[in-house]
Scaffold this motif. Structure first.
Motif, short mmCIF file in Angstrom:
data_model
loop_
_atom_site.label_atom_id
_atom_site.label_comp_id
_atom_site.label_asym_id
_atom_site.label_seq_id
_atom_site.Cartn_x
_atom_site.Cartn_y
_atom_site.Cartn_z
N SER A 114 -16.45 -3.12 45.76
CA SER A 114 -16.70 -4.27 44.91
C SER A 114 -17.25 -3.84 43.55
O SER A 114 -16.77 -4.28 42.49
CB SER A 114 -17.67 -5.23 45.59
N LYS A 115 -18.22 -2.96 43.57
CA LYS A 115 -18.85 -2.50 42.33
C LYS A 115 -17.81 -1.86 41.41
O LYS A 115 -17.77 -2.13 40.20
CB LYS A 115 -19.96 -1.49 42.68
N GLU A 116 -16.95 -1.03 41.97
CA GLU A 116 -15.95 -0.32 41.17
C GLU A 116 -14.84 -1.26 40.70
O GLU A 116 -14.37 -1.16 39.56
CB GLU A 116 -15.37 0.85 41.96
N ALA A 117 -14.41 -2.17 41.58
CA ALA A 117 -13.36 -3.12 41.18
C ALA A 117 -13.83 -3.98 40.01
O ALA A 117 -13.06 -4.24 39.07
CB ALA A 117 -12.99 -4.00 42.38
N VAL A 118 -15.08 -4.41 40.05
CA VAL A 118 -15.65 -5.20 38.95
C VAL A 118 -15.71 -4.36 37.68
O VAL A 118 -15.35 -4.81 36.58
CB VAL A 118 -17.05 -5.73 39.33
N ARG A 119 -16.12 -3.11 37.82
CA ARG A 119 -16.27 -2.22 36.66
C ARG A 119 -14.95 -2.05 35.92
O ARG A 119 -14.89 -2.07 34.69
CB ARG A 119 -16.81 -0.86 37.09
N VAL A 120 -13.85 -1.87 36.68
CA VAL A 120 -12.55 -1.63 36.03
C VAL A 120 -11.71 -2.91 35.92
O VAL A 120 -10.55 -2.87 35.51
CB VAL A 120 -11.75 -0.53 36.77
N VAL A 124 -8.88 -5.86 44.23
CA VAL A 124 -8.37 -4.97 45.28
C VAL A 124 -8.28 -5.75 46.59
O VAL A 124 -9.27 -6.35 47.04
CB VAL A 124 -9.29 -3.74 45.46
N GLY A 125 -7.09 -5.74 47.19
CA GLY A 125 -6.92 -6.36 48.50
C GLY A 125 -7.56 -5.50 49.57
O GLY A 125 -7.52 -4.27 49.49
N ALA A 154 -15.93 -9.50 57.40
CA ALA A 154 -14.98 -10.36 56.68
C ALA A 154 -15.70 -11.25 55.68
O ALA A 154 -15.25 -11.41 54.53
CB ALA A 154 -14.19 -11.21 57.67
N ASP A 155 -16.79 -11.83 56.10
CA ASP A 155 -17.57 -12.69 55.19
C ASP A 155 -18.07 -11.89 53.98
O ASP A 155 -18.07 -12.38 52.85
CB ASP A 155 -18.77 -13.31 55.93
N LEU A 156 -18.47 -10.65 54.25
CA LEU A 156 -18.97 -9.77 53.18
C LEU A 156 -17.87 -9.49 52.16
O LEU A 156 -18.09 -9.60 50.95
CB LEU A 156 -19.46 -8.46 53.80
N VAL A 157 -16.67 -9.17 52.64
CA VAL A 157 -15.55 -8.90 51.74
C VAL A 157 -15.18 -10.16 50.96
O VAL A 157 -14.97 -10.13 49.74
CB VAL A 157 -14.31 -8.39 52.52
N ALA A 158 -15.10 -11.28 51.67
CA ALA A 158 -14.70 -12.54 51.03
C ALA A 158 -15.65 -12.95 49.91
O ALA A 158 -15.22 -13.57 48.92
CB ALA A 158 -14.62 -13.64 52.08
N ASP A 159 -16.91 -12.58 50.05
CA ASP A 159 -17.92 -12.96 49.05
C ASP A 159 -18.10 -11.90 47.97
O ASP A 159 -18.87 -12.11 47.02
CB ASP A 159 -19.27 -13.21 49.73
N ALA A 160 -17.43 -10.76 48.11
CA ALA A 160 -17.65 -9.65 47.18
C ALA A 160 -16.79 -9.79 45.92
O ALA A 160 -15.57 -9.93 46.02
CB ALA A 160 -17.33 -8.32 47.87
N PRO A 161 -17.40 -9.74 44.75
CA PRO A 161 -16.62 -9.83 43.50
C PRO A 161 -15.61 -8.68 43.42
O PRO A 161 -15.90 -7.55 43.81
CB PRO A 161 -17.69 -9.68 42.41
N GLY A 162 -14.41 -9.00 42.94
CA GLY A 162 -13.40 -7.96 42.75
C GLY A 162 -12.58 -7.64 43.98
O GLY A 162 -11.60 -6.89 43.90
N LEU A 163 -12.96 -8.19 45.13
CA LEU A 163 -12.23 -7.92 46.37
C LEU A 163 -11.57 -9.18 46.89
O LEU A 163 -12.04 -10.29 46.67
CB LEU A 163 -13.17 -7.35 47.44
N ARG A 164 -10.46 -8.99 47.62
CA ARG A 164 -9.73 -10.09 48.23
C ARG A 164 -9.51 -9.75 49.71
O ARG A 164 -8.99 -8.68 50.03
CB ARG A 164 -8.37 -10.22 47.53
N LEU A 165 -9.92 -10.63 50.58
CA LEU A 165 -9.75 -10.40 52.02
C LEU A 165 -8.32 -10.75 52.40
O LEU A 165 -7.93 -11.91 52.40
CB LEU A 165 -10.75 -11.23 52.82
#
Length: 239
Positions: A114-120, A124-125, A154-165
């Motif tokens: 999440s941190k890296e996806a937001v940075r760039v 990311v699925g 799953a809840d963690l991924v769904a709530d993470a910025p930059g990520l898609r579950l």
């Protein structure tokens, strides 16, 4: 056509026949199943040929090999899947090219992705890798989260910025109650996918099945199959 292109075209045609027959036997439409070609240990030139032959999804399991290969093929209309166990120190590199990470199995990895996806500024699925052979540790022999850990992760991924579950992935276990029972393993994954979609309706992807057991995966309901040697042939490991 070059010899290699002729070879890959013939292999792809055989795999296509197998998927089509498996879909027909299961009463499914062919378009319900996406072929992902696993190109590990094979050169970027093979990826280029596969693209010419109409392949759109490719997968790698080691960043050291995947990063330069993806860079060499950056001009191609491909979707890159990372399917190997992923260490957090490789996340920055992997997020640079992977459209989907199929091996998400722990909260620390979700945070790093999440941190890296937001940075760039990428989305990311993510597929949760499910360990159907999970022991007392809660992890499988080849990574993965135990079935009872899916909901929280799953809840963690769904709530993470930059990520898609996107859904779930598994590898047929070599040990435990599902060893040698590939279709039963894949049917269990489908049950877990049904449970997941109650809370996350868009997480419809189910990645299961490889060269030896793609028919069982299609019969169980897999949406994506990961095929390596049946398309590319067996190549000696490097080193």
């Amino acid at each position: 056509m070059t010899d290699r292109k002729t070879e890959l075209a013939a292999n792809l045609a055989k795999v296509e026949e197998r998927i089509t027959a498996a879909c027909a036997a299961a009463g499914r439409k062919r378009e319900e199943v996406t072929l992902i070609v696993v190109t590990k240990t094979h050169p970027a030139s093979d990826v280029r040929i596969l693209s010419e032959l109409g392949v759109r999804h490719v997968a790698e399991n080691r960043d050291q090999e995947a990063a330069p290969k993806a860079a060499a093929c950056a001009d191609l209309p491909l979707k890159w899947h990372f399917v190997g166990q992923l260490q957090t120190n490789k996340v920055r590199s992997v997020v640079g090219y992977a459209d989907v990470v199929q091996s998400v199995d722990r909260s620390r990895l979700v945070t790093a992705l999440s941190k890296e996806a937001v940075r760039v500024e990428r989305e990311v699925g993510c597929l949760l890798q499910v360990a159907l052979d999970a022991g007392a540790s809660g992890r499988g022999e080849r990574g993965g989260v135990a079935p009872d850990g899916i909901e929280e992760l799953a809840d963690l991924v769904a709530d993470a910025p930059g990520l898609r579950l996107d859904g779930l992935m598994t590898v047929a276990p070599l040990t435990g109650e599902y060893a040698g029972r590939e279709q039963a393993a894949f049917e269990r994954l489908m049950d877990l996918s049904t449970d997941l979609r109650r809370a996350h309706p868009a997480a419809t992807m189910v990645s299961a099945g490889m060269s030896a057991d793609l028919e069982q995966a299609v019969a169980a309901g897999a949406t994506h199959v990961r095929i390596g040697s049946a398309v590319l042939g067996v190549r000696p490991r490097l080193g």
